[in-house]
Design a protein around this motif. Structure first.
Motif, mmCIF file in Angstrom:
data_model
loop_
_atom_site.group_PDB
_atom_site.id
_atom_site.type_symbol
_atom_site.label_atom_id
_atom_site.label_comp_id
_atom_site.label_asym_id
_atom_site.label_seq_id
_atom_site.Cartn_x
_atom_site.Cartn_y
_atom_site.Cartn_z
ATOM 1 N N VAL A 416 0.860 -1.187 0.000
ATOM 2 C CA VAL A 416 0.000 0.000 0.000
ATOM 3 C C VAL A 416 0.893 1.233 0.000
ATOM 4 N N GLY A 417 0.824 2.022 -1.061
ATOM 5 C CA GLY A 417 1.634 3.234 -1.100
ATOM 6 C C GLY A 417 2.197 3.512 -2.469
ATOM 7 N N TYR A 418 3.420 4.072 -2.484
ATOM 8 C CA TYR A 418 4.015 4.590 -3.713
ATOM 9 C C TYR A 418 5.166 3.711 -4.192
ATOM 10 N N PRO A 419 5.014 3.038 -5.331
ATOM 11 C CA PRO A 419 6.143 2.308 -5.910
ATOM 12 C C PRO A 419 7.006 3.252 -6.767
ATOM 13 N N LYS A 420 8.270 2.901 -6.907
ATOM 14 C CA LYS A 420 9.119 3.606 -7.867
ATOM 15 C C LYS A 420 10.137 2.618 -8.417
ATOM 16 N N ALA A 421 10.694 2.956 -9.562
ATOM 17 C CA ALA A 421 11.768 2.150 -10.154
ATOM 18 C C ALA A 421 13.017 3.009 -10.260
ATOM 19 N N ARG A 422 14.171 2.417 -9.909
ATOM 20 C CA ARG A 422 15.454 3.050 -10.193
ATOM 21 C C ARG A 422 16.227 2.091 -11.086
ATOM 22 N N LEU A 423 16.503 2.557 -12.286
ATOM 23 C CA LEU A 423 17.089 1.696 -13.311
ATOM 24 C C LEU A 423 18.358 2.322 -13.879
ATOM 25 N N TRP A 424 19.324 1.457 -14.229
ATOM 26 C CA TRP A 424 20.504 1.873 -15.007
ATOM 27 C C TRP A 424 20.261 1.445 -16.451
ATOM 28 N N VAL A 425 20.220 2.421 -17.365
ATOM 29 C CA VAL A 425 19.805 2.134 -18.732
ATOM 30 C C VAL A 425 20.787 2.715 -19.738
ATOM 31 N N GLU A 426 20.720 2.158 -20.937
ATOM 32 C CA GLU A 426 21.604 2.569 -22.034
ATOM 33 C C GLU A 426 20.820 2.450 -23.332
ATOM 34 N N ALA A 427 21.079 3.373 -24.244
ATOM 35 C CA ALA A 427 20.475 3.308 -25.572
ATOM 36 C C ALA A 427 21.551 2.954 -26.595
ATOM 37 N N LYS A 428 21.229 2.021 -27.459
ATOM 38 C CA LYS A 428 22.158 1.649 -28.531
ATOM 39 C C LYS A 428 21.506 2.014 -29.859
ATOM 40 N N GLY A 429 22.157 2.870 -30.620
ATOM 41 C CA GLY A 429 21.592 3.310 -31.890
ATOM 42 C C GLY A 429 20.621 4.463 -31.742
ATOM 43 N N ALA A 430 20.628 5.145 -30.601
ATOM 44 C CA ALA A 430 19.750 6.295 -30.361
ATOM 45 C C ALA A 430 20.364 7.133 -29.244
ATOM 46 N N ASP A 431 19.885 8.382 -29.118
ATOM 47 C CA ASP A 431 20.392 9.257 -28.058
ATOM 48 C C ASP A 431 19.322 9.573 -27.012
ATOM 49 N N GLY A 511 27.113 4.538 -25.673
ATOM 50 C CA GLY A 511 27.716 3.746 -24.612
ATOM 51 C C GLY A 511 27.498 4.280 -23.206
ATOM 52 N N GLU A 512 26.812 5.404 -23.085
ATOM 53 C CA GLU A 512 26.600 5.995 -21.759
ATOM 54 C C GLU A 512 25.509 5.245 -20.992
ATOM 55 N N VAL A 513 25.796 4.878 -19.756
ATOM 56 C CA VAL A 513 24.814 4.241 -18.876
ATOM 57 C C VAL A 513 24.396 5.268 -17.829
ATOM 58 N N VAL A 514 23.107 5.539 -17.730
ATOM 59 C CA VAL A 514 22.620 6.533 -16.769
ATOM 60 C C VAL A 514 21.626 5.875 -15.819
ATOM 61 N N ASP A 515 21.545 6.415 -14.602
ATOM 62 C CA ASP A 515 20.519 5.906 -13.692
ATOM 63 C C ASP A 515 19.350 6.875 -13.671
ATOM 64 N N ASN A 557 11.094 6.152 -30.304
ATOM 65 C CA ASN A 557 12.175 5.211 -30.014
ATOM 66 C C ASN A 557 12.816 4.666 -31.289
ATOM 67 N N ASN A 558 14.122 4.419 -31.180
ATOM 68 C CA ASN A 558 14.873 3.711 -32.218
ATOM 69 C C ASN A 558 15.940 2.870 -31.533
ATOM 70 N N GLY A 559 16.452 1.900 -32.249
ATOM 71 C CA GLY A 559 17.569 1.118 -31.738
ATOM 72 C C GLY A 559 17.182 0.185 -30.609
ATOM 73 N N GLN A 560 18.155 -0.075 -29.737
ATOM 74 C CA GLN A 560 17.968 -1.010 -28.637
ATOM 75 C C GLN A 560 17.941 -0.287 -27.302
ATOM 76 N N HIS A 561 17.138 -0.831 -26.392
ATOM 77 C CA HIS A 561 17.159 -0.400 -24.994
ATOM 78 C C HIS A 561 17.848 -1.485 -24.179
ATOM 79 N N ILE A 562 18.802 -1.071 -23.364
ATOM 80 C CA ILE A 562 19.565 -2.023 -22.548
ATOM 81 C C ILE A 562 19.360 -1.676 -21.074
ATOM 82 N N ILE A 563 18.927 -2.649 -20.295
ATOM 83 C CA ILE A 563 18.739 -2.484 -18.856
ATOM 84 C C ILE A 563 19.900 -3.182 -18.155
ATOM 85 N N HIS A 564 20.657 -2.442 -17.379
ATOM 86 C CA HIS A 564 21.798 -2.992 -16.650
ATOM 87 C C HIS A 564 21.360 -3.380 -15.242
#
Length: 580
Positions: A416-431, A511-515, A557-564
């Motif tokens: 009961v309450g507020y969910p959130k996601a914290r993800l490290w992600v990268e785009a391949k073939g897109a910015d 190649g940049e991975v951001v959270d 969206n274009n390219g690939q989405h990568i979840i680390h």
């Protein structure tokens, strides 16, 4: 920020059609509707004599004249009045469009008199219990003068003027309230923030509280399907209306125009009975935001388990609201103040929902924010950080276009309450990346569980909600974010609810991975032993448009989405787990 000018376009001219009800003609004057009067065959007769003052002119502070209908009990007793503020026609309750909405959700038109505004309080009930109802045509709508604006502080000032005019009418006790769902709820945040002296109480029943974040650019994405419907089909008159789509296109970042469409929550001090749900993808975030941030010391929250229209017109809920209004508008010593400040629901999705669970706050006491870490190797969620780094990816231009992670519960688990996601992600073939996330409940066999929010569960509603019409069928809590808009507003963000500033664009380098942090809609969800939770990360909306017939947003969206996941990239889903 410099002041940004609104963009206007011509209003739709008034013309005969299904959008107008029996009382829509401009006919100033006073008449009495006798007890037993029935406006049309499907609707309930009125139980008492009602005086209808039709098309009364009210002049606002800038000289603009608007027209209002007032329904009040016959007799000389002074009564409080409830305002239903929206652009929806004040005589629209008998229109075929409104009757069609009732039919779609499975409400019988006999539950109302047809005298009510769409999504507003029914004069038949309230006049019988010693209240008047005021249905205005707001600025720029129908015969009212001026240019229409959409969910704006201007509306707060206009409604302030109407409230103060109503309070000094010879039939009024001097006490004024507001009630209604959707647009009629949104207008209450703005009006209460202006602090009209005679506003005694408000009753916002699900509504957005930030036009940028809730309506036109949720997650930084220009998903304007419902905004288009509002603009094109809700403002009919003789002048101009605000072009919210042109504004979203020209001003994709937060600026003065959008700030002006966020009420000053800190100025909302009036007693408030707020109603919310977990399942309205348009209204849920905004209702909970306003509840959290408003300054009222006397505020109540009820979280129901259906859809707002059946909930609003439910007989028991109307009686509950009357206890609130009787207390604050009539001074009734009826014990309202003993009502739990929060009454929440826990959805089961298998027929065992728990409603009206009492609490002093939301989330209720005993809820712990618990991290479930993503593991790309096993595609599971775990309370422990995976030791090894791994990735999961998908191609945004082909199926399935998503990745899933699951967790099975060995014991009864309530969230009961507020969910959130914290993800490290990268785009391949897109910015950049448009990301969509969803929490689903699965049964012990892995089958996704869903629940209709309306009484109508027939074939047509099945069709409409297969993909889309998310307000009619609950499929889980969702969230979304355009990754270049990931910057957090440090003054508004909390650990439970991240808030993005939306004032800058930060593209991704190769190649940049951001959270990133993504807020999901609040949940109340029970998991029985053996049942599972599925967390989905996708490059497209998993729920589709919120209402039937809306244009679906196409992600950029274009390219690939990568979840680390794992190691230094400990991506997680944070869930509000009730302990004990």
């Amino acid at each position: 920020m410099s002041q940004v000018e609104k963009i206007f376009m011509p209003s739709h001219p008034l013309e005969p059609g299904d959008r107008y009800g029996i009382l829509s003609n401009f006919e100033p004057g006073i008449r009495t509707l006798p007890a037993g009067f029935q406006i049309a065959p499907p609707f309930r007769p009125i139980p008492v004599d009602i005086v209808l003052e039709k098309d009364v002119a009210v002049t606002l502070r800038d000289g603009v004249t608007i027209y209002v209908d007032v329904f009040r009990p016959a007799g000389s007793e002074k009564v409080p009045v409830i305002v239903a503020w929206s652009p929806y026609g004040k005589g629209q309750g008998t229109s075929s469009s409104v009757m069609g909405v009732f039919g779609l959700v499975g409400l019988d038109n006999s539950v109302v008199s047809g005298l009510e505004k769409f999504e507003g309080p029914d004069p038949a009930y309230w006049c019988a219990h010693g209240y008047a109802i005021c249905n205005p045509d707001i600025r720029g709508v129908a015969h009212s003068e001026g240019d229409s604006v959409l969910w704006d502080r201007q509306e707060g000032r206009d409604c302030y003027d109407l409230i103060e005019w109503l309070a000094v009418q010879d039939w009024c006790s001097g006490k004024v309230a507001m009630s209604g769902t959707s647009y009629l709820a949104v207008s209450q945040w703005f009006t209460a923030a202006e602090q009209p002296p005679h506003l005694a109480a408000i009753n916002p029943w699900e509504g957005v509280s930030d036009v940028y974040r809730d309506l036109v650019l949720r997650g930084g994405m220009p998903d304007t399907g419902f905004a288009r419907q509002l603009r094109d089909y809700s403002f009919w008159g003789h002048s101009q209306k605000e072009d919210i789509l042109a504004e979203a296109d020209r001003f994709p970042l937060m600026n003065d125009l959008w700030e002006n469409k966020i009420p000053h929550f800190e100025n909302i001090t009036v007693p408030a009975y707020v109603v919310a749900s977990y399942s309205n993808t348009l209204h849920t975030a905004g209702t909970f935001r306003a509840w959290r941030r408003m300054a009222s010391q006397e505020k109540w929250l009820r979280i129901h388990n259906t859809q707002e229209w059946p909930d609003y017109y439910d007989e028991a809920n109307v009686e509950d609201l009357r206890r609130f209004f009787d207390h604050y508008l009539k001074g009734a010593d009826n014990g309202w103040e003993q009502t739990p400040r929060v009454r929440y629901s826990v959805l089961d999705l298998e027929g065992g929902d728990r409603v009206n669970q009492p609490a002093r706050e939301f989330p209720p006491e005993g809820v712990a924010s618990t991290k479930y870490y993503l593991d790309a190797r096993s595609r599971t969620l775990s309370p422990e950080v995976p030791s090894g780094e791994a990735t999961a990816d998908y191609d945004t231009q082909s199926l399935p276009g998503l990745v899933s992670f699951t967790a099975r519960f060995d014991e009864e688990t309530v969230m009961v309450g507020y969910p959130k996601a914290r993800l490290w992600v990268e785009a391949k073939g897109a910015d950049d990346m448009d990301l969509f996330v969803l929490i689903q409940k699965l049964d012990a066999y892995g089958t996704p569980l869903q629940q209709f929010t309306v009484p109508n569960q027939g074939g047509v509603v099945h069709d409409l909600t297969e993909h889309g019409a998310s307000i009619l069928r609950y499929k889980g809590a969702d969230g979304r974010l355009r990754v270049s808009m990931r910057h957090l507003d440090e003054t508004l963000s909390t650990d439970a609810v991240p808030v993005h500033s939306f004032d800058r664009i930060e593209k991704l380098a190769p190649g940049e991975v951001v959270d990133i942090e993504i807020d999901l809609l609040p949940i109340g969800l029970a998991f029985h032993p053996g049942e599972q939770l599925r967390f989905v990360v996708s490059g497209r909306s998993l729920l589709g448009p919120m209402m039937p017939g809306l244009r679906e947003y196409t992600p950029a969206n274009n390219g690939q989405h990568i979840i680390h996941t794992g190691g230094p990239y400990a991506s997680y889903l944070q869930l509000p787990v009730k302990v004990g």
